[in-house]
Design a protein around this motif. Structure first.
Motif, PDB file in Angstrom:
ATOM      1  N   LEU A 108       0.890  -1.231  -0.243  1.00  0.00           N
ATOM      2  CA  LEU A 108       0.211   0.405  -0.203  1.00  0.00           C
ATOM      3  C   LEU A 108       0.828   1.340   0.472  1.00  0.00           C
ATOM      4  N   GLU A 109       0.523   2.325  -0.691  1.00  0.00           N
ATOM      5  CA  GLU A 109       1.077   3.083  -0.717  1.00  0.00           C
ATOM      6  C   GLU A 109       0.358   4.699  -0.820  1.00  0.00           C
ATOM      7  N   VAL A 110       0.304   5.098   0.135  1.00  0.00           N
ATOM      8  CA  VAL A 110      -0.790   6.673   0.376  1.00  0.00           C
ATOM      9  C   VAL A 110       0.030   7.902   0.283  1.00  0.00           C
ATOM     10  N   ARG A 111      -0.048   8.302  -1.098  1.00  0.00           N
ATOM     11  CA  ARG A 111       0.791  10.081  -1.209  1.00  0.00           C
ATOM     12  C   ARG A 111      -0.825  11.225  -1.084  1.00  0.00           C
ATOM     13  N   ASN A 112      -0.270  11.835   0.119  1.00  0.00           N
ATOM     14  CA  ASN A 112      -0.298  13.383   0.434  1.00  0.00           C
ATOM     15  C   ASN A 112      -1.643  13.253   0.273  1.00  0.00           C
ATOM     16  N   LEU A 113      -2.248  12.738   0.764  1.00  0.00           N
ATOM     17  CA  LEU A 113      -4.112  11.874   1.137  1.00  0.00           C
ATOM     18  C   LEU A 113      -4.464  13.550   2.128  1.00  0.00           C
ATOM     19  N   SER A 114      -5.399  13.814   1.740  1.00  0.00           N
ATOM     20  CA  SER A 114      -5.659  14.809   2.556  1.00  0.00           C
ATOM     21  C   SER A 114      -7.547  15.698   2.885  1.00  0.00           C
ATOM     22  N   LYS A 115      -7.751  15.702   3.295  1.00  0.00           N
ATOM     23  CA  LYS A 115      -9.802  16.198   3.523  1.00  0.00           C
ATOM     24  C   LYS A 115      -9.766  17.195   4.559  1.00  0.00           C
ATOM     25  N   ARG A 116     -10.231  18.154   4.042  1.00  0.00           N
ATOM     26  CA  ARG A 116      -9.598  19.384   4.784  1.00  0.00           C
ATOM     27  C   ARG A 116     -10.998  19.607   5.750  1.00  0.00           C
ATOM     28  N   PHE A 117      -9.751  19.864   7.252  1.00  0.00           N
ATOM     29  CA  PHE A 117     -10.657  20.410   8.755  1.00  0.00           C
ATOM     30  C   PHE A 117     -10.509  18.347   9.664  1.00  0.00           C
ATOM     31  N   GLN A 118      -9.269  17.647   8.551  1.00  0.00           N
ATOM     32  CA  GLN A 118      -9.260  16.154   8.836  1.00  0.00           C
ATOM     33  C   GLN A 118      -8.485  16.024   9.365  1.00  0.00           C
ATOM     34  N   PHE A 119      -7.581  15.270   7.984  1.00  0.00           N
ATOM     35  CA  PHE A 119      -5.937  15.352   7.427  1.00  0.00           C
ATOM     36  C   PHE A 119      -5.471  16.740   6.655  1.00  0.00           C
ATOM     37  N   LYS A 120      -3.975  16.239   6.805  1.00  0.00           N
ATOM     38  CA  LYS A 120      -3.048  16.881   5.938  1.00  0.00           C
ATOM     39  C   LYS A 120      -2.183  16.379   4.869  1.00  0.00           C
ATOM     40  N   ASP A 121      -1.931  15.479   3.526  1.00  0.00           N
ATOM     41  CA  ASP A 121      -0.380  15.584   3.180  1.00  0.00           C
ATOM     42  C   ASP A 121      -0.283  14.471   4.140  1.00  0.00           C
ATOM     43  N   ILE A 122      -1.147  13.368   3.755  1.00  0.00           N
ATOM     44  CA  ILE A 122      -0.422  11.816   4.192  1.00  0.00           C
ATOM     45  C   ILE A 122       0.376  10.868   3.152  1.00  0.00           C
ATOM     46  N   ASN A 123       1.466  10.782   3.940  1.00  0.00           N
ATOM     47  CA  ASN A 123       2.144   9.556   2.847  1.00  0.00           C
ATOM     48  C   ASN A 123       3.406   8.978   3.306  1.00  0.00           C
ATOM     49  N   HIS A 157       6.360  -3.065  13.570  1.00  0.00           N
ATOM     50  CA  HIS A 157       7.306  -2.483  12.927  1.00  0.00           C
ATOM     51  C   HIS A 157       7.942  -1.105  12.386  1.00  0.00           C
ATOM     52  N   ARG A 158       6.838  -0.197  12.437  1.00  0.00           N
ATOM     53  CA  ARG A 158       7.216   1.105  12.706  1.00  0.00           C
ATOM     54  C   ARG A 158       6.056   1.801  12.726  1.00  0.00           C
ATOM     55  N   ILE A 159       5.924   3.101  13.131  1.00  0.00           N
ATOM     56  CA  ILE A 159       5.461   3.743  14.133  1.00  0.00           C
ATOM     57  C   ILE A 159       4.530   4.771  13.715  1.00  0.00           C
ATOM     58  N   ILE A 160       3.395   5.660  12.752  1.00  0.00           N
ATOM     59  CA  ILE A 160       3.478   6.744  12.567  1.00  0.00           C
ATOM     60  C   ILE A 160       2.707   8.054  13.607  1.00  0.00           C
ATOM     61  N   ILE A 161       3.073   8.983  13.304  1.00  0.00           N
ATOM     62  CA  ILE A 161       2.699   9.736  15.529  1.00  0.00           C
ATOM     63  C   ILE A 161       2.109  10.813  14.159  1.00  0.00           C
ATOM     64  N   MET A 162       0.709  10.916  15.022  1.00  0.00           N
ATOM     65  CA  MET A 162      -0.171  12.280  14.192  1.00  0.00           C
ATOM     66  C   MET A 162      -0.720  12.892  15.405  1.00  0.00           C
ATOM     67  N   LYS A 163      -0.401  14.620  14.444  1.00  0.00           N
ATOM     68  CA  LYS A 163      -0.737  15.512  15.716  1.00  0.00           C
ATOM     69  C   LYS A 163      -1.710  16.654  14.603  1.00  0.00           C
ATOM     70  N   GLU A 164      -2.559  17.110  15.241  1.00  0.00           N
ATOM     71  CA  GLU A 164      -3.636  17.847  13.940  1.00  0.00           C
ATOM     72  C   GLU A 164      -3.771  18.248  12.816  1.00  0.00           C
ATOM     73  N   GLY A 165      -4.081  16.453  12.270  1.00  0.00           N
ATOM     74  CA  GLY A 165      -4.091  16.189  11.604  1.00  0.00           C
ATOM     75  C   GLY A 165      -3.369  15.050  10.022  1.00  0.00           C
ATOM     76  N   GLN A 166      -1.362  15.624  10.643  1.00  0.00           N
ATOM     77  CA  GLN A 166      -0.738  15.602  10.319  1.00  0.00           C
ATOM     78  C   GLN A 166       0.209  14.115  10.757  1.00  0.00           C
ATOM     79  N   VAL A 167       0.742  13.940  10.077  1.00  0.00           N
ATOM     80  CA  VAL A 167       1.930  12.751   9.441  1.00  0.00           C
ATOM     81  C   VAL A 167       2.887  13.599  10.411  1.00  0.00           C
TER      82      VAL A 167
END
Length: 488
Positions: A253-268, A459-469
């Motif tokens: 799976l590859e996620v590139r610049n996934l965004s949704k207004r007011f929820q999350f932004k530029d998820i990679n 294995h790896r950990i994605i840390i999110m804050k205020e809708g961003q990685v």
């Protein structure tokens, strides 16, 4: 409390349990689901009558049993998980109501209500707007109102039943500050929980229950994580980082610049076959919103999703299922299961089309065979596949949710809070299941707000804050304390 026993239809819920709570201490009561914790605190509250021979001593006065009035008059208050507040009443009214009812006054003034509420809030060093309706408050502030109500009545023992189950890290920190303030004022706290990191942070002493029996009371400094797990489960469970290598040739799976207004932004990020990626962050960080977009429940506004290198737009759940993506939701009771239906029906619900005969009817033999296979493979503890799923423990309910999606043979499995509300033994079994699935080549996205859990089981950990990685770290390179600092 001594010689506390209680049985239901010949089954011993409590068997000769004893516990003592000191003035001004934080005493944690822990145990797996079904260990007798709820029964014990209901006996303290006077809701349940113990068997003959019980001895309960409060402030030097002996009881063979308590009534709710006895319990309240002796300064005992229980804050249940539902908090038992009046949502259509103000903060001040909710805090003051018990004291006003006990006073027996025929008339009361708004000034008196505000005075009672203000004094209670000052005691725990918290400021809330007194005229706000409780129903308009977030759960963390509602909990503060419930604690303040207990303080207003001059309680000497406050029992908190899994008070952190719906709170994020900052709210838990605030709750623990309040508990320490209560402790400094000589108020005792009986803290019922199962999150080990919280127990080691807040407890002075710990009482462990297992199968209705007390395994003793221990000073917190005498215990380790491993010792507590061993006491609760009867097994020496290993605690070690997940160091298994996973194939890294081609991303699943590859996620590139996934965004949704007011929820999350530029998820990679990328996910490989056999890899477990942990996703963590405070409540409101966008974790659930982001992963639910990958399942089509909350489609992104922009960005790209690639599965096995192929661009895969996901605008609906159907799109996600076609791509081999399945999702175990955070709220298994309302979103993951049909609680009144059987284990069998819950497991086959995602594949029932494959079990139809030529007349469009379900083939009972195939249904039984398929559901029984998953019950066996996931070690779901049940006497029958016909049992309503609502009668299972939390851990077994979670396995049923996982089973219904595994039946679709997914390539990617998203688990949002898979161990919420389950005890430490059930957690370990779920973790073993997740590792085994990864070992079979599934890519797993694992959402949790417990730092210890994601460090140990990813294995790896994605840390999110205020809708961003904000960072992606390797679990081998980070400690739990480091991760908590990064999250905050």
């Amino acid at each position: 409390m001594e010689n506390i026993s209680k049985s239901y239809a010949g089954v011993e819920a409590l068997d000769n349990v004893g516990i003592d709570i000191l003035k001004g201490e934080v005493h944690c009561l822990i145990g797996e689901n079904g260990s007798g914790k709820s029964t014990l605190i209901k006996i303290i509250a006077g809701v349940i009558t113990p068997s003959r021979g019980a001895c309960i001593t409060i402030h030097g006065k002996n009881y063979s049993k308590l009534t709710p009035v006895d319990s309240m008059r002796q300064g005992i208050q229980i804050i249940y998980q539902d908090l038992s507040l009046f949502p259509n009443m103000t903060v001040a009214e909710n805090i003051a109501i018990n004291q006003l009812l006990e006073s027996g006054k025929q008339t009361i003034s708004k000034r008196l209500i505000h005075e009672i509420a203000s004094n209670a809030l000052k005691t725990i060093c918290i400021d809330l707007k007194l005229e706000t309706l409780v129903g308009d408050l977030p759960i963390a502030k509602q909990q503060i109102v419930a604690i303040s109500r207990a303080v207003a009545c001059g309680e000497s023992l406050i029992i908190m039943d899994e008070p952190t189950s719906s709170l994020g890290k900052k709210d838990i920190d605030c709750l623990f500050r309040i508990i320490r303030t209560l402790k400094s004022n000589g108020i005792s706290i009986l803290f019922v929980g199962h999150k080990l990191n919280e127990i080691f942070e807040i407890a002075d002493r710990v009482t462990v229950l297992k199968d209705g029996k007390s395994l003793g009371t221990h000073d917190i400094h005498e215990l380790t994580y491993q010792k507590v797990i061993e006491l609760m489960t009867g097994k020496a469970l290993a605690i070690s980082n997940y160091e298994r290598d996973y194939p890294s040739a081609e991303p699943l799976l590859e996620v590139r610049n996934l965004s949704k207004r007011f929820q999350f932004k530029d998820i990679n990020f990328t996910l490989y076959p056999g890899e477990i990626i942990g996703v963590t962050g405070l409540v409101g960080s966008g974790r659930t919103e982001m992963v639910s977009s990958l399942f089509g429940l909350n489609p992104a506004d922009s960005g790209k999703i690639l599965v096995n290198g192929k661009l895969t737009p996901i605008r609906s759940v159907r799109d996600a299922l076609r791509a081999g993506i399945c999702y175990v939701p955070e709220d298994r009771l309302s979103q993951g299961l049909f609680m009144n239906h059987s284990i069998k029906n819950n497991i086959i619900i995602t594949i029932f089309h494959d079990l139809l005969n030529r007349l469009g009817l379900l083939e009972s033999g195939k249904v039984k065979q398929t559901s029984s296979l998953w019950v066996k493979d996931l070690a779901i503890r049940t006497p029958s596949i016909e049992l309503p799923v609502k009668q299972l423990s939390g851990g077994n309910q979670q396995r049923v949710v996982i089973a219904k999606w595994l039946a679709r043979n997914p390539r990617i499995l998203i688990l949002d809070g898979p161990t919420i509300g389950v005890d430490v033994g059930a957690k370990e079994e779920i973790h073993k299941t997740i590792r085994a699935l990864a070992g079979n080549g599934l890519g797993i996205i694992f959402v949790s707000d417990e730092a210890f859990e994601v460090v140990q089981h990813s294995h790896r950990i994605i840390i999110m804050k205020e809708g961003q990685v904000v960072e992606i770290v390797d679990s081998k390179d980070v400690l739990e304390t480091d991760l908590l600092e990064k999250i905050d």
